[in-house]
Design a protein around this motif. Structure first.
Motif, PDB file in Angstrom:
ATOM      1  N   GLU A  89       0.816  -1.217   0.000  1.00 41.32           N
ATOM      2  CA  GLU A  89       0.000   0.000   0.000  1.00 41.32           C
ATOM      3  C   GLU A  89       0.851   1.269   0.000  1.00 41.32           C
ATOM      4  O   GLU A  89       0.496   2.251  -0.638  1.00 41.32           O
ATOM      5  CB  GLU A  89      -0.965   0.014   1.189  1.00 41.32           C
ATOM      6  N   GLN A  90       1.965   1.259   0.725  1.00 37.06           N
ATOM      7  CA  GLN A  90       2.789   2.473   0.783  1.00 37.06           C
ATOM      8  C   GLN A  90       3.429   2.806  -0.565  1.00 37.06           C
ATOM      9  O   GLN A  90       3.917   3.909  -0.755  1.00 37.06           O
ATOM     10  CB  GLN A  90       3.861   2.379   1.888  1.00 37.06           C
ATOM     11  N   CYS A  91       3.412   1.864  -1.501  1.00 35.91           N
ATOM     12  CA  CYS A  91       3.963   2.104  -2.841  1.00 35.91           C
ATOM     13  C   CYS A  91       2.894   2.536  -3.841  1.00 35.91           C
ATOM     14  O   CYS A  91       3.200   2.907  -4.959  1.00 35.91           O
ATOM     15  CB  CYS A  91       4.648   0.844  -3.358  1.00 35.91           C
ATOM     16  N   ALA A 117       8.567   1.384  -7.534  1.00 37.52           N
ATOM     17  CA  ALA A 117       7.825   0.748  -6.447  1.00 37.52           C
ATOM     18  C   ALA A 117       8.105  -0.758  -6.393  1.00 37.52           C
ATOM     19  O   ALA A 117       8.055  -1.360  -5.322  1.00 37.52           O
ATOM     20  CB  ALA A 117       6.328   0.999  -6.611  1.00 37.52           C
ATOM     21  N   LEU A 118       8.420  -1.335  -7.532  1.00 37.44           N
ATOM     22  CA  LEU A 118       8.731  -2.770  -7.557  1.00 37.44           C
ATOM     23  C   LEU A 118       9.998  -3.096  -6.777  1.00 37.44           C
ATOM     24  O   LEU A 118      10.178  -4.221  -6.326  1.00 37.44           O
ATOM     25  CB  LEU A 118       8.853  -3.269  -9.002  1.00 37.44           C
ATOM     26  N   SER A 119      10.866  -2.119  -6.602  1.00 37.79           N
ATOM     27  CA  SER A 119      12.099  -2.367  -5.847  1.00 37.79           C
ATOM     28  C   SER A 119      11.811  -2.540  -4.351  1.00 37.79           C
ATOM     29  O   SER A 119      12.707  -2.905  -3.594  1.00 37.79           O
ATOM     30  CB  SER A 119      13.124  -1.264  -6.082  1.00 37.79           C
ATOM     31  N   TYR A 142      14.619  -7.072  -8.009  1.00 36.86           N
ATOM     32  CA  TYR A 142      13.334  -7.708  -8.284  1.00 36.86           C
ATOM     33  C   TYR A 142      12.870  -7.446  -9.718  1.00 36.86           C
ATOM     34  O   TYR A 142      12.401  -8.354 -10.400  1.00 36.86           O
ATOM     35  CB  TYR A 142      12.269  -7.226  -7.287  1.00 36.86           C
ATOM     36  N   ILE A 143      12.993  -6.222 -10.174  1.00 40.82           N
ATOM     37  CA  ILE A 143      12.515  -5.861 -11.516  1.00 40.82           C
ATOM     38  C   ILE A 143      13.214  -6.698 -12.580  1.00 40.82           C
ATOM     39  O   ILE A 143      12.565  -7.265 -13.456  1.00 40.82           O
ATOM     40  CB  ILE A 143      12.719  -4.358 -11.801  1.00 40.82           C
TER      41      ILE A 143
END
Length: 141
Positions: free
Chosen positions: A70-72, A117-119, A125-126
């Motif tokens: 949620e924070q992303c 945000a994926l990081s 991760y990306i």
């Protein structure tokens, strides 16, 4: 130069072009410039467009699909929402029902996200998870 390079990749080498942009209205605007050129520069040559470009991500549906924290997930501004609604009227969106669905998700939830945000899942991760999975699954529009 980038637009011409991508256009030549597809036309001369038949290499598909996948686009990775933020999950916000401006990401779609960037994608549209690569696809069909800039409205402000309507004199742009067709050699600068990549009409077959595919939207790999980050897409609004990815926020739930990949359990983005949620924070992303950022709240869209009133201007973001207005731009999103205006984009729903654009031909390049109307021609792509899946793009329309994604944009409708964005406008309805009033949430957006940046690629970075994926990081939140890890530094690599990306490149090690997200992109390989999307490509392996053929998950582009």
């Amino acid at each position: 130069a980038t637009r011409m390079f991508l256009s030549r990749l597809t036309s001369e080498l038949q290499i598909p072009v996948l686009c990775l942009v933020d999950a916000d209205p401006y990401g779609l605007k960037i994608l549209s410039v690569y696809m069909s050129g800039s409205k402000n520069m309507s004199y742009d040559s067709a050699s600068l467009t990549t009409p077959d470009i595919k939207w790999l991500g980050l897409r609004p549906s990815d926020l739930d699909k990949y359990d983005l924290p949620e924070q992303c997930r950022l709240d869209m501004t009133e201007n973001d929402i207005k731009t999103g609604k205006e984009l729903l009227k654009e031909d390049f969106i109307a021609k792509n029902p899946e793009w329309t669905k994604e944009l409708e998700i964005m406008v309805k939830t009033k949430k957006k996200a940046e690629i970075q945000a994926l990081s939140s899942f890890g530094f690599q991760y990306i490149t090690e998870e997200y992109l390989p999975r999307k490509i392996k699954e053929g998950d582009w529009l």
